[in-house]
Design a protein around this motif. Structure first.
Motif, mmCIF file in Angstrom:
data_model
loop_
_atom_site.group_PDB
_atom_site.id
_atom_site.type_symbol
_atom_site.label_atom_id
_atom_site.label_comp_id
_atom_site.label_asym_id
_atom_site.label_seq_id
_atom_site.Cartn_x
_atom_site.Cartn_y
_atom_site.Cartn_z
ATOM 1 N N ASP A 106 0.878 -1.141 -0.080
ATOM 2 C CA ASP A 106 0.050 -0.002 -0.137
ATOM 3 C C ASP A 106 0.810 1.110 -0.114
ATOM 4 O O ASP A 106 1.544 1.343 0.947
ATOM 5 C CB ASP A 106 -1.052 -0.252 1.138
ATOM 6 C CG ASP A 106 -1.938 1.098 1.533
ATOM 7 O OD1 ASP A 106 -1.571 2.169 0.840
ATOM 8 O OD2 ASP A 106 -2.794 1.109 1.991
ATOM 9 N N TYR A 112 -4.447 4.461 -8.432
ATOM 10 C CA TYR A 112 -5.077 5.693 -8.500
ATOM 11 C C TYR A 112 -3.980 6.631 -8.959
ATOM 12 O O TYR A 112 -3.062 6.951 -8.473
ATOM 13 C CB TYR A 112 -5.760 5.921 -7.348
ATOM 14 C CG TYR A 112 -6.863 5.022 -7.101
ATOM 15 C CD1 TYR A 112 -8.221 5.193 -7.310
ATOM 16 C CD2 TYR A 112 -6.642 3.688 -6.376
ATOM 17 C CE1 TYR A 112 -9.364 4.611 -6.965
ATOM 18 C CE2 TYR A 112 -7.702 3.127 -5.753
ATOM 19 C CZ TYR A 112 -9.157 3.355 -6.320
ATOM 20 O OH TYR A 112 -10.163 2.717 -5.949
ATOM 21 N N PHE A 171 -8.261 10.778 -0.763
ATOM 22 C CA PHE A 171 -7.216 11.119 -2.002
ATOM 23 C C PHE A 171 -7.306 12.298 -2.752
ATOM 24 O O PHE A 171 -6.515 12.986 -2.973
ATOM 25 C CB PHE A 171 -7.373 9.776 -2.947
ATOM 26 C CG PHE A 171 -6.523 9.859 -3.997
ATOM 27 C CD1 PHE A 171 -5.004 10.046 -3.800
ATOM 28 C CD2 PHE A 171 -6.930 9.722 -5.442
ATOM 29 C CE1 PHE A 171 -4.179 10.129 -5.231
ATOM 30 C CE2 PHE A 171 -6.150 9.896 -6.369
ATOM 31 C CZ PHE A 171 -4.820 9.807 -6.120
ATOM 32 N N LYS A 176 1.599 5.476 -1.157
ATOM 33 C CA LYS A 176 1.097 6.618 -1.653
ATOM 34 C C LYS A 176 2.180 7.512 -1.870
ATOM 35 O O LYS A 176 3.080 7.535 -0.900
ATOM 36 C CB LYS A 176 0.126 7.344 -0.370
ATOM 37 C CG LYS A 176 -1.219 6.765 -0.538
ATOM 38 C CD LYS A 176 -1.403 5.501 0.433
ATOM 39 C CE LYS A 176 -2.813 4.920 0.690
ATOM 40 N NZ LYS A 176 -3.286 4.308 1.740
ATOM 41 N N TYR A 187 -11.274 7.402 -1.251
ATOM 42 C CA TYR A 187 -10.944 8.025 -2.273
ATOM 43 C C TYR A 187 -11.163 9.438 -2.251
ATOM 44 O O TYR A 187 -10.606 10.495 -2.733
ATOM 45 C CB TYR A 187 -11.968 7.549 -3.192
ATOM 46 C CG TYR A 187 -11.881 7.852 -4.886
ATOM 47 C CD1 TYR A 187 -10.642 7.807 -5.406
ATOM 48 C CD2 TYR A 187 -12.758 8.739 -5.287
ATOM 49 C CE1 TYR A 187 -10.472 8.236 -6.632
ATOM 50 C CE2 TYR A 187 -12.585 9.593 -6.331
ATOM 51 C CZ TYR A 187 -11.452 9.018 -7.256
ATOM 52 O OH TYR A 187 -11.356 9.631 -8.348
ATOM 53 N N ASP A 230 -15.696 0.959 -9.416
ATOM 54 C CA ASP A 230 -14.924 0.771 -8.215
ATOM 55 C C ASP A 230 -15.699 0.352 -7.154
ATOM 56 O O ASP A 230 -16.563 1.172 -6.568
ATOM 57 C CB ASP A 230 -14.337 2.240 -8.124
ATOM 58 C CG ASP A 230 -13.050 2.161 -7.099
ATOM 59 O OD1 ASP A 230 -12.793 1.058 -6.605
ATOM 60 O OD2 ASP A 230 -12.818 3.325 -6.794
ATOM 61 N N ARG A 264 -14.322 -0.349 -4.076
ATOM 62 C CA ARG A 264 -13.323 -0.129 -2.761
ATOM 63 C C ARG A 264 -14.203 1.081 -2.064
ATOM 64 O O ARG A 264 -14.743 1.952 -2.488
ATOM 65 C CB ARG A 264 -12.259 0.394 -3.284
ATOM 66 C CG ARG A 264 -11.109 -0.577 -3.740
ATOM 67 C CD ARG A 264 -9.787 0.002 -3.864
ATOM 68 N NE ARG A 264 -8.823 -0.991 -4.206
ATOM 69 C CZ ARG A 264 -8.169 -1.838 -3.387
ATOM 70 N NH1 ARG A 264 -8.593 -1.789 -1.983
ATOM 71 N NH2 ARG A 264 -7.384 -2.537 -3.912
ATOM 72 N N VAL A 321 -1.624 6.248 -5.803
ATOM 73 C CA VAL A 321 -1.787 5.255 -4.778
ATOM 74 C C VAL A 321 -1.734 4.065 -5.505
ATOM 75 O O VAL A 321 -2.256 4.091 -6.566
ATOM 76 C CB VAL A 321 -3.328 5.620 -4.248
ATOM 77 C CG1 VAL A 321 -3.600 4.472 -3.319
ATOM 78 C CG2 VAL A 321 -3.491 6.611 -3.591
ATOM 79 N N LEU A 363 -8.851 2.894 0.667
ATOM 80 C CA LEU A 363 -7.870 2.772 -0.008
ATOM 81 C C LEU A 363 -6.615 2.136 0.860
ATOM 82 O O LEU A 363 -5.767 2.916 1.025
ATOM 83 C CB LEU A 363 -7.405 4.389 -0.703
ATOM 84 C CG LEU A 363 -8.133 5.091 -1.730
ATOM 85 C CD1 LEU A 363 -7.416 6.462 -2.120
ATOM 86 C CD2 LEU A 363 -8.396 4.138 -2.762
#
Length: 145
Positions: free
Chosen positions: A68, A107, A87, A70, A84, A137, A139, A95, A142
């Protein structure tokens, strides 16, 4: 889907992104370096400068169980992003989430960069590559776990 094998897959995935121009937050990672103790993770720190990330992902082969990451522009605060919406509101530009070795999600705020990432994944022969949109999407967070 990325191959479940030792290699430099993060370097392959991130070819279109200049990793050195970012500082990276490592929310979680289990990338086992080949021929090293199972306890040695490729990215054990929470924060890495882009040059250090670039060097590590190209140096020795590793096996990705999950990661994971970023990316934030140099000079901006580096921190975890959970949704998201976070983000979109953050300074984070990229990401990268990989779960269970194969399920990869990227992303990216820059549309030209995400197009290059998409083409790059196809050039490397990764399978089942598709764009994520608001409609497909699923999710809610994230994060890989």
């Amino acid at each position: 889907m990325i191959p479940a094998k030792y290699g430099n897959l993060l370097a392959d995935i991130l070819v279109p992104i200049d990793t050195k121009q970012y500082n990276w937050y490592v929310a979680t990672s289990e990338c086992i370096v080949e021929h090293i103790s199972l306890n040695e993770d490729l990215l054990p720190e929470l924060q890495l400068k882009g040059r250090e990330l670039d060097e590590r992902i190209k140096r020795r082969p590793y096996y990705i169980n999950f990661i994971d990451l970023k990316a934030f522009p140099v000079g901006d605060e580096v921190h975890d992003i959970e949704t998201y919406e976070d983000f979109l509101e953050s300074k984070s530009e990229v990401v990268l989430l990989i779960a269970d070795t194969a399920y990869t999600t990227i992303y990216c705020k820059d549309k030209d960069t995400i197009k290059k990432v998409f083409e790059n994944t196809r050039n490397f022969g990764f399978e089942n590559v598709e764009y994520i949109t608001d409609e497909n999407d699923s999710r809610t967070r994230l994060a890989v776990y």
